[in-house]
Scaffold this active site. Structure first.
Site, PDB file in Angstrom:
ATOM      1  N   ARG A  28      43.361  22.368  -1.997  1.00  0.00           N
ATOM      2  CA  ARG A  28      44.306  21.439  -1.960  1.00  0.00           C
ATOM      3  C   ARG A  28      44.074  20.281  -2.478  1.00  0.00           C
ATOM      4  NH1 ARG A  28      47.197  20.067   3.491  1.00  0.00           N
ATOM      5  NH2 ARG A  28      45.119  19.807   4.349  1.00  0.00           N
ATOM      6  N   LYS A  72      53.547  23.337   5.666  1.00  0.00           N
ATOM      7  CA  LYS A  72      54.698  22.396   6.337  1.00  0.00           C
ATOM      8  C   LYS A  72      55.014  21.165   5.277  1.00  0.00           C
ATOM      9  CE  LYS A  72      51.831  21.638   9.847  1.00  0.00           C
ATOM     10  NZ  LYS A  72      50.737  22.390   9.636  1.00  0.00           N
ATOM     11  N   ARG A 117      40.034  22.886  13.163  1.00  0.00           N
ATOM     12  CA  ARG A 117      41.513  22.650  12.932  1.00  0.00           C
ATOM     13  C   ARG A 117      42.053  24.045  13.356  1.00  0.00           C
ATOM     14  NH1 ARG A 117      42.207  20.613   7.246  1.00  0.00           N
ATOM     15  NH2 ARG A 117      44.354  20.309   7.781  1.00  0.00           N
ATOM     16  N   ARG A 123      52.435  18.743  18.906  1.00  0.00           N
ATOM     17  CA  ARG A 123      51.121  19.677  18.928  1.00  0.00           C
ATOM     18  C   ARG A 123      50.778  20.031  19.888  1.00  0.00           C
ATOM     19  NH1 ARG A 123      49.526  18.192  13.221  1.00  0.00           N
ATOM     20  NH2 ARG A 123      47.746  19.384  12.382  1.00  0.00           N
ATOM     21  N   ARG A 151      41.237  16.034   0.785  1.00  0.00           N
ATOM     22  CA  ARG A 151      40.903  15.411   2.115  1.00  0.00           C
ATOM     23  C   ARG A 151      39.778  15.726   2.891  1.00  0.00           C
ATOM     24  NH1 ARG A 151      46.714  16.834   4.970  1.00  0.00           N
ATOM     25  NH2 ARG A 151      45.144  17.633   6.817  1.00  0.00           N
TER      26      ARG A 151
HETATM   27  P1  AP5 Z   1      50.302  22.172   2.774  1.00  0.00           P
HETATM   28  O1  AP5 Z   1      51.800  21.894   2.656  1.00  0.00           O
HETATM   29  O2  AP5 Z   1      49.535  20.727   2.598  1.00  0.00           O
HETATM   30  O3  AP5 Z   1      50.215  22.443   4.375  1.00  0.00           O
HETATM   31  P2  AP5 Z   1      50.276  21.729   5.778  1.00  0.00           P
HETATM   32  O4  AP5 Z   1      50.976  22.958   6.638  1.00  0.00           O
HETATM   33  O5  AP5 Z   1      51.261  20.579   5.668  1.00  0.00           O
HETATM   34  O6  AP5 Z   1      48.715  21.591   6.031  1.00  0.00           O
HETATM   35  P3  AP5 Z   1      48.169  20.114   6.721  1.00  0.00           P
HETATM   36  O7  AP5 Z   1      46.740  20.499   6.479  1.00  0.00           O
HETATM   37  O8  AP5 Z   1      48.603  18.807   6.274  1.00  0.00           O
HETATM   38  O9  AP5 Z   1      48.474  20.322   8.240  1.00  0.00           O
HETATM   39  P4  AP5 Z   1      47.731  20.047   9.414  1.00  0.00           P
HETATM   40  O10 AP5 Z   1      49.002  20.390  10.538  1.00  0.00           O
HETATM   41  O11 AP5 Z   1      46.440  20.555   9.584  1.00  0.00           O
HETATM   42  O12 AP5 Z   1      47.507  18.392   8.972  1.00  0.00           O
HETATM   43  P5  AP5 Z   1      48.185  17.035   9.517  1.00  0.00           P
HETATM   44  O13 AP5 Z   1      48.413  16.156   8.195  1.00  0.00           O
HETATM   45  O14 AP5 Z   1      49.381  17.357  10.383  1.00  0.00           O
HETATM   46  O15 AP5 Z   1      49.696  23.182   2.077  1.00  0.00           O
HETATM   47  C1  AP5 Z   1      48.533  23.374   1.983  1.00  0.00           C
HETATM   48  C2  AP5 Z   1      48.059  23.801   0.565  1.00  0.00           C
HETATM   49  O16 AP5 Z   1      48.672  25.039   0.320  1.00  0.00           O
HETATM   50  C3  AP5 Z   1      48.341  22.721  -0.725  1.00  0.00           C
HETATM   51  O17 AP5 Z   1      47.494  22.691  -1.608  1.00  0.00           O
HETATM   52  C4  AP5 Z   1      49.683  23.579  -1.098  1.00  0.00           C
HETATM   53  O18 AP5 Z   1      49.996  23.198  -2.490  1.00  0.00           O
HETATM   54  C5  AP5 Z   1      49.440  24.830  -0.970  1.00  0.00           C
HETATM   55  N1  AP5 Z   1      50.746  25.603  -0.534  1.00  0.00           N
HETATM   56  C6  AP5 Z   1      51.788  25.610   0.151  1.00  0.00           C
HETATM   57  N2  AP5 Z   1      52.549  26.557   0.252  1.00  0.00           N
HETATM   58  C7  AP5 Z   1      52.147  27.393  -0.552  1.00  0.00           C
HETATM   59  C8  AP5 Z   1      52.485  28.845  -0.863  1.00  0.00           C
HETATM   60  N3  AP5 Z   1      53.773  29.185  -0.482  1.00  0.00           N
HETATM   61  N4  AP5 Z   1      51.645  29.553  -1.617  1.00  0.00           N
HETATM   62  C9  AP5 Z   1      50.275  29.020  -2.136  1.00  0.00           C
HETATM   63  N5  AP5 Z   1      50.031  27.899  -2.000  1.00  0.00           N
HETATM   64  C10 AP5 Z   1      50.826  26.974  -1.194  1.00  0.00           C
HETATM   65  O19 AP5 Z   1      47.062  16.850  10.430  1.00  0.00           O
HETATM   66  C11 AP5 Z   1      45.774  16.090  10.197  1.00  0.00           C
HETATM   67  C12 AP5 Z   1      45.136  15.669  11.414  1.00  0.00           C
HETATM   68  O20 AP5 Z   1      45.707  14.722  12.112  1.00  0.00           O
HETATM   69  C13 AP5 Z   1      44.916  16.713  12.552  1.00  0.00           C
HETATM   70  O21 AP5 Z   1      43.810  17.568  12.507  1.00  0.00           O
HETATM   71  C14 AP5 Z   1      44.660  15.676  13.797  1.00  0.00           C
HETATM   72  O22 AP5 Z   1      43.360  15.296  13.847  1.00  0.00           O
HETATM   73  C15 AP5 Z   1      45.693  14.772  13.328  1.00  0.00           C
HETATM   74  N6  AP5 Z   1      46.870  14.963  13.672  1.00  0.00           N
HETATM   75  C16 AP5 Z   1      48.189  14.898  13.017  1.00  0.00           C
HETATM   76  N7  AP5 Z   1      49.197  15.057  13.966  1.00  0.00           N
HETATM   77  C17 AP5 Z   1      48.683  15.079  14.983  1.00  0.00           C
HETATM   78  C18 AP5 Z   1      49.312  15.391  16.559  1.00  0.00           C
HETATM   79  N8  AP5 Z   1      50.537  15.314  16.556  1.00  0.00           N
HETATM   80  N9  AP5 Z   1      48.583  15.116  17.709  1.00  0.00           N
HETATM   81  C19 AP5 Z   1      47.200  14.932  17.576  1.00  0.00           C
HETATM   82  N10 AP5 Z   1      46.549  15.034  16.314  1.00  0.00           N
HETATM   83  C20 AP5 Z   1      47.248  14.954  15.143  1.00  0.00           C
END
Ligand code: AP5
Length: 225
Positions: A135, A21, A179, A96, A168
């Site tokens: 990552r 994402k 997660r 979410r 992270r």
């Molecule tokens: P990346 O692009 O970083 O993936 P992502 O989907 O953004 O992953 P996140 O881990 O950031 O998502 P998340 O939803 O768990 O975390 P968030 O920060 O929202 O890609 C991942 C890796 O793969 C990278 O190394 C990238 O280079 C690689 N990659 C990408 N595309 C690729 C491809 N095509 N091929 C190969 N490699 C590739 O949330 C974190 C925490 O915050 C949650 O767990 C929760 O505690 C809290 N939180 C956030 N939002 C909320 C909410 N709305 N409600 C409640 N809690 C929340």
């Protein structure tokens, strides 16, 4: 302009942790000139700065659990009220839960706005674990890399701002499992909701990031490759 023209478009990116994402959001927002609003990034900045919000959520995020809906609602109410969001936005990581989707609906109704598309990036869980374990992120400018699939020019250093890259804390293997469970149980039900609303654009998230972007661009009018 609306979805057909780029400006004013309101998008949501949905997908499991590590689905890509953040990676795709960076490209989409650059091309469309939209603010990239990531609840994960907002929470991590709050945690890094030790703000009252950051102190409330640090332990929850580190365990891989979801922050309470009401608190996320307050964060998003403030963020969407800023001037840069008036001309459209891309939401990454919000909503979410069904309760958060209700909160978003109410916010949009109050503003006389609607969502244009919900992009769902689909990646098998086995691949997700490998993506998250490899990552590396820049704590300063937020750039995201992967040790194998998207390495920086100099190992451990951000191409964009020269800062040292970090892993992270919630990318530890045990936390990744929690997660993914939170995603399956609390976020995946949103897929049917947005499909029913006629907003869902499902995209195969496998392959290189530019290939995935090409598929997304095919489903979003105004987003040219
Ligand atoms: P990346 O692009 O970083 O993936 P992502 O989907 O953004 O992953 P996140 O881990 O950031 O998502 P998340 O939803 O768990 O975390 P968030 O920060 O929202 O890609 C991942 C890796 O793969 C990278 O190394 C990238 O280079 C690689 N990659 C990408 N595309 C690729 C491809 N095509 N091929 C190969 N490699 C590739 O949330 C974190 C925490 O915050 C949650 O767990 C929760 O505690 C809290 N939180 C956030 N939002 C909320 C909410 N709305 N409600 C409640 N809690 C929340």
């Amino acid at each position: 302009m609306n979805a057909a023209g780029g400006a004013g478009i309101r998008l949501v990116l949905l997908g499991a942790p590590g689905a890509g994402k953040g990676t795709q959001a960076a490209e989409i927002t650059k091309r469309l000139g939209l603010p990239h609003i990531s609840t994960g990034d907002l929470l991590r900045v709050a945690i890094r700065d030790g703000s009252p919000l950051g102190r409330k959520v640090a332990a929850i995020v580190e365990r891989g659990e979801l922050v309470p809906d009401a608190l996320i609602g307050e964060v998003m109410e403030e963020r969407l009220s800023r001037r840069d969001a008036a001309g459209g936005f891309l939401l990454d990581g919000f909503p979410r839960t069904p309760a958060q989707a209700d909160i978003l609906d109410r916010m949009l109704v109050r503003r006389g706005q609607t969502l244009d598309r919900v992009i769902l990036i689909e990646v098998p869980e086995t691949e997700i674990v490998e993506r998250l374990a490899g990552r590396r992120s820049c704590g300063r400018c937020g750039a995201v890399y992967h040790v194998r699939y998207n390495p920086p020019g100099v190992e451990g250093i951000c191409d964009r701002c020269g800062s040292r890259l970090q892993q992270r804390p919630d990318d530890a293997e045990a936390v990744i499992k929690d997660r993914l469970r939170a995603y399956r149980e609390q976020t995946a039900p949103l897929v049917a909701r947005y499909e029913k609303a006629g907003l869902l654009v499902p995209v195969d998230g496998r392959g290189r990031p530019d290939e995935v972007f090409g598929r997304i661009a095919g489903g979003i009018p105004g987003l040219r490759e």
